[in-house]
Design an enzyme around this catalytic site. Structure first.
Site, PDB file in Angstrom:
ATOM      1  N   GLU A 137      59.228 -48.686  -4.879  1.00 13.24           N
ATOM      2  CA  GLU A 137      59.315 -49.695  -3.820  1.00 13.24           C
ATOM      3  C   GLU A 137      60.636 -50.457  -3.921  1.00 13.24           C
ATOM      4  OE1 GLU A 137      56.437 -53.265  -2.038  1.00 13.24           O
ATOM      5  OE2 GLU A 137      56.082 -52.450  -4.044  1.00 13.24           O
ATOM      6  N   LYS A 176      55.855 -51.568   5.453  1.00 12.26           N
ATOM      7  CA  LYS A 176      54.627 -51.875   4.723  1.00 12.26           C
ATOM      8  C   LYS A 176      53.693 -52.685   5.619  1.00 12.26           C
ATOM      9  CE  LYS A 176      53.328 -53.541   0.082  1.00 12.26           C
ATOM     10  NZ  LYS A 176      53.886 -54.130  -1.172  1.00 12.26           N
ATOM     11  N   CYS A 236      52.606 -49.471  -2.532  1.00  9.92           N
ATOM     12  CA  CYS A 236      52.081 -50.345  -3.593  1.00  9.92           C
ATOM     13  C   CYS A 236      50.747 -50.989  -3.233  1.00  9.92           C
ATOM     14  CB  CYS A 236      53.129 -51.392  -3.964  1.00  9.92           C
ATOM     15  SG  CYS A 236      52.801 -52.178  -5.567  1.00  9.92           S
ATOM     16  N   SER A 244      59.339 -69.458 -38.599  1.00  7.20           N
ATOM     17  CA  SER A 244      58.645 -70.555 -39.269  1.00  7.20           C
ATOM     18  C   SER A 244      57.781 -70.112 -40.437  1.00  7.20           C
ATOM     19  CB  SER A 244      57.761 -71.289 -38.256  1.00  7.20           C
ATOM     20  OG  SER A 244      56.673 -70.458 -37.882  1.00  7.20           O
TER      21      SER A 244
END
Length: 717
Positions: A45, A114, A175, A359
């Site tokens: 896409e 789309k 999609c 850490s």
């Protein structure tokens, strides 16, 4: 034998607005598809622009440059004699559309906009595009003059049509249209469309791939046909990692699947199918009854065939056999997804490497483990002959482009690009200091161990000099306000020191690569939801690979990496009590994160999902937990936890407006900037809390105070 066709789909690592780079990757995918004998190539896409352009889709330049790139592709000698399905934005009648461009031999056959746009979660397509006018609606589009000069076309069909060749019919969906209830492929298949393409910009989330694969398999199992799925892969400039997995499915069976996590810029997946298998699969009478009542799509006829003529058959070409889908475990997904995302970010940013305040706790350990995984992936890709990765690696470390240097292992690469610092104070323990040092050595990071007490003391002294007041920690008799202030100044000093060291360490080491390091944060999603972090402390960074990953999943990552990476030191992190080490350690008191927060990390994960995924406010969360936690808490205890979570969420939400950009891995990420659009100045949920308190009183008056706590969602008040 004359019905065999070979089709190609691809994963492309596109970059938003990298027009020329995107074009070259598209052309490379077409070359690879043709070399595999494919007659149809499908791309992701919006592949010409990159999917993540966001508000750049509102700019006319984006559309101009898209046509310029398409013009080059149309004319390129390697892009002829193959049907191409290419993604780019198109402006039609002053309206912006997300489109597929179907072309063949310097002609644009059709533009397919789309119809159903993605507009939730991470996606805001309706901010930039409009959905097409409707199914089967077709209009004429006047192309730019630069295109007319190449194609000779003064008009092109735009809309919801399908392509009819001499031997088959194919249609395109994009999609989100796969995920919608009434997907276009359903009616296309009923109208005899045999090949469906789906071009996606689908991002990675933990445990999500099975949904995508199931939808693709179901589409062709129920409807029959050949389904060709393409996807972006990589970081195209935002928090998302597009996770590839280009696929080809036939009649409910998977024929081919690309990688989910890869450093490849271009990956082409092909399969050979017999069109007769589609026709035989669709022969069931129930389908035929529905098909006879389906409205016909307009067919755009093309004088070409996707299959070879029956008289020109290569007997060596055989149909592709089905395969089983490939899935990664969640631990592997955490190790691989953020690592690929970080490599893309590093190679494209121009930075000299990464810097991490290490850490000695599990969060920064998990972040370092992901960097180590990235180094391993880079070395493996170079060993596999991926030249682009080798070129990028030399560039990142500052080696000349014409040198033959390459890292012999992940340890050597980390020594060039990964820098860690343990910034201790008098509140730090020898255990965390030792763990940080040993782990940095195990993965090859350039490590510094320092104490910053003098800096902290100087700030305390300055405050006392100005105000005449000396704040004290709680364990020394100070108030909660004093205690928090003294903790926060340590955390904020670490942020300042992090950026100082990140800018100057390459200079200190006389590194070949000029420029600073990218600072990594290491705050997990559960702490962010609770607000258990200091604004502008060392959680403020350039990137946070674990920012939307739970502590529970991070522990699983460390357990997996201990074995997979053969690092026994990781077991020490797993068994350590999480602590910020911002308060003095005494014989009676050692600071604990879970005690400070009033929640276990597992409980915070539950509240995070209720708040975001289940869309629960305080009242709904309470009523759900009355059932879910009935076997371990009384209604009053559940109410206390619920009120406490939403109280701290409300007063700390403002911190998330400056949250470090994090790799998006979970749907309950609290990222304020793009994903979780909520206020940051909250009331204190007084009405909601009053309902919870009333419900508890009623339950307790009924004698139901534990074991099987129940409340009706509507009637308890």
């Amino acid at each position: 034998m004359g019905h065999l066709i070979t089709v190609a789909t691809c994963n492309l690592n596109q970059w938003a607005l990298d027009f020329e780079g995107n074009k070259l990757r598209i052309i490379e995918s077409i070359k690879l598809a043709k070399s595999a004998g494919a007659s149809l190539r499908v791309g992701p896409e919006l592949e010409i622009t990159g999917y993540g352009c966001l508000d750049h889709f509102l700019e006319s330049d984006t559309y101009l440059h898209s046509w310029e790139m398409l013009a080059d592709i149309l004319q390129h000698e390697d892009c002829q004699d193959i049907l191409l399905d290419i993604g780019m934005p198109v402006m039609h009648r002053n309206v912006r559309y997300n489109c597929r461009i179907i072309c063949l031999n310097k002609k644009i056959l059709m533009i397919r906009p789309k119809i159903w746009l993605a507009n939730d979660g991470n996606y805001r397509e309706m901010r930039h595009f409009s959905p097409w006018k409707g199914q089967r609606v077709i209009e004429d589009y006047v192309p730019p003059r630069m295109i007319t000069r190449i194609t000779g076309q003064s008009s092109i069909k735009i809309g919801d049509a399908v392509i009819s060749t001499r031997d088959t019919v194919f249609g395109a969906e994009t999609c989100e249209e796969l995920f919608t209830p009434n997907s276009p492929h359903i009616e296309m298949s009923l109208d005899g469309v045999e090949i469906i393409t789906n071009s996606s910009g689908s991002h990675h989330e933990l445990r999500k791939l099975d949904r995508r694969i199931n939808l693709i398999m179901e589409a062709t199992q129920k409807c029959g046909g050949l389904y060709i799925y393409a996807n972006q892969q990589g970081c195209d400039g935002d928090r998302l990692y597009y996770d590839g997995c280009a696929m080809i499915s036939l009649n409910g069976k998977l024929l081919a699947q690309g990688t989910q996590f890869s450093l490849l810029d271009v990956e082409v997946v092909t399969a050979t199918v017999d069109l007769e298998e589609i026709r035989n699969h669709r022969g069931a009478i129930s389908r035929c009854l529905q098909a006879t009542n389906t409205r016909q799509y307009q067919r755009i006829h093309v004088d070409t065939s996707l299959s070879a003529d029956g008289t020109d058959v290569d007997l060596r070409v055989v149909p592709t056999k089905p395969v089983q889908p490939r899935y990664h475990t969640p631990e592997e997904e955490i190790a691989l997804g953020p690592a690929c995302w970080m490599w893309d970010y590093l190679r494209r940013s121009g930075a000299a490497g990464y810097f991490l305040p290490l850490s000695g706790g599990i969060d920064s350990c998990a972040t370092a483990t992901i960097v180590h995984s990235m180094c391993r992936l880079v070395v493996e890709a170079i060993e596999d002959g991926q030249m682009q990765v080798e070129v990028d690696c030399r560039k990142v470390v500052g080696e000349p482009a014409d040198s033959d240097w390459k890292p012999k292992d992940a340890h050597e690469l980390a020594s060039r690009i990964f820098h860690t610092v343990y910034m201790g104070t008098s509140n730090s323990s020898e255990e965390t200091r030792s763990r940080a040092k040993k782990y940095a050595e195990a993965i090859g990071a350039y490590h510094i161990d320092l104490n910053m007490d003098t800096v902290v003391t100087s700030i305390h002294s300055l405050f006392s000099l100005v105000t005449g007041k000396r704040p004290e920690y709680k364990v020394h008799g100070g108030s909660q306000t004093e205690n928090l202030a003294l903790q926060n100044i340590q955390a904020r000093i670490r942020m300042v020191l992090s950026y100082l060291f990140a800018q100057l360490l390459p200079w200190v080491r006389n590194a070949k690569k000029q420029g600073g390091l990218l600072v990594l944060g290491s705050a997990n999603v559960d702490e962010a939801n609770r607000g258990y972090l200091t604004k502008y402390d060392c959680s403020s960074a350039d990137l946070n690979p674990i920012g939307s990953i739970s502590k529970t999943d991070l522990k699983r990552l460390i357990g997996w990496a201990e074995t997979k990476f053969e690092m026994p030191i990781l077991n020490e992190f797993l068994n350590a009590t999480p602590t910020a080490e911002l308060e003095p350690i005494t014989q009676e008191y050692v600071q604990s994160d879970e005690i400070d927060m009033g929640f276990t990390y597992d409980e915070l994960s539950v509240f995070g999902r209720l708040r975001k995924i289940d869309k629960c406010g305080p009242w709904s969360a309470f009523t759900k937990l009355l059932h879910e936690w009935a076997d371990k808490m009384t209604p009053r205890e559940i109410a206390t936890k619920t009120k406490s979570f939403f109280y701290y969420y409300a007063i700390n939400r403002h911190k998330l407006t400056v949250l470090t950009p994090a790799y998006h891995a979970e749907n309950y990420s609290p990222d304020d900037n793009r994903f979780d659009l909520r206020p940051f100045l909250y009331p204190r949920f007084t009405w909601q809390i009053s309902k919870i308190d009333a419900a508890v009183e009623k339950l307790e008056s009924q004698g139901n105070v534990g074991g099987k706590a129940r409340a009706d969602h509507e009637d308890v008040d």
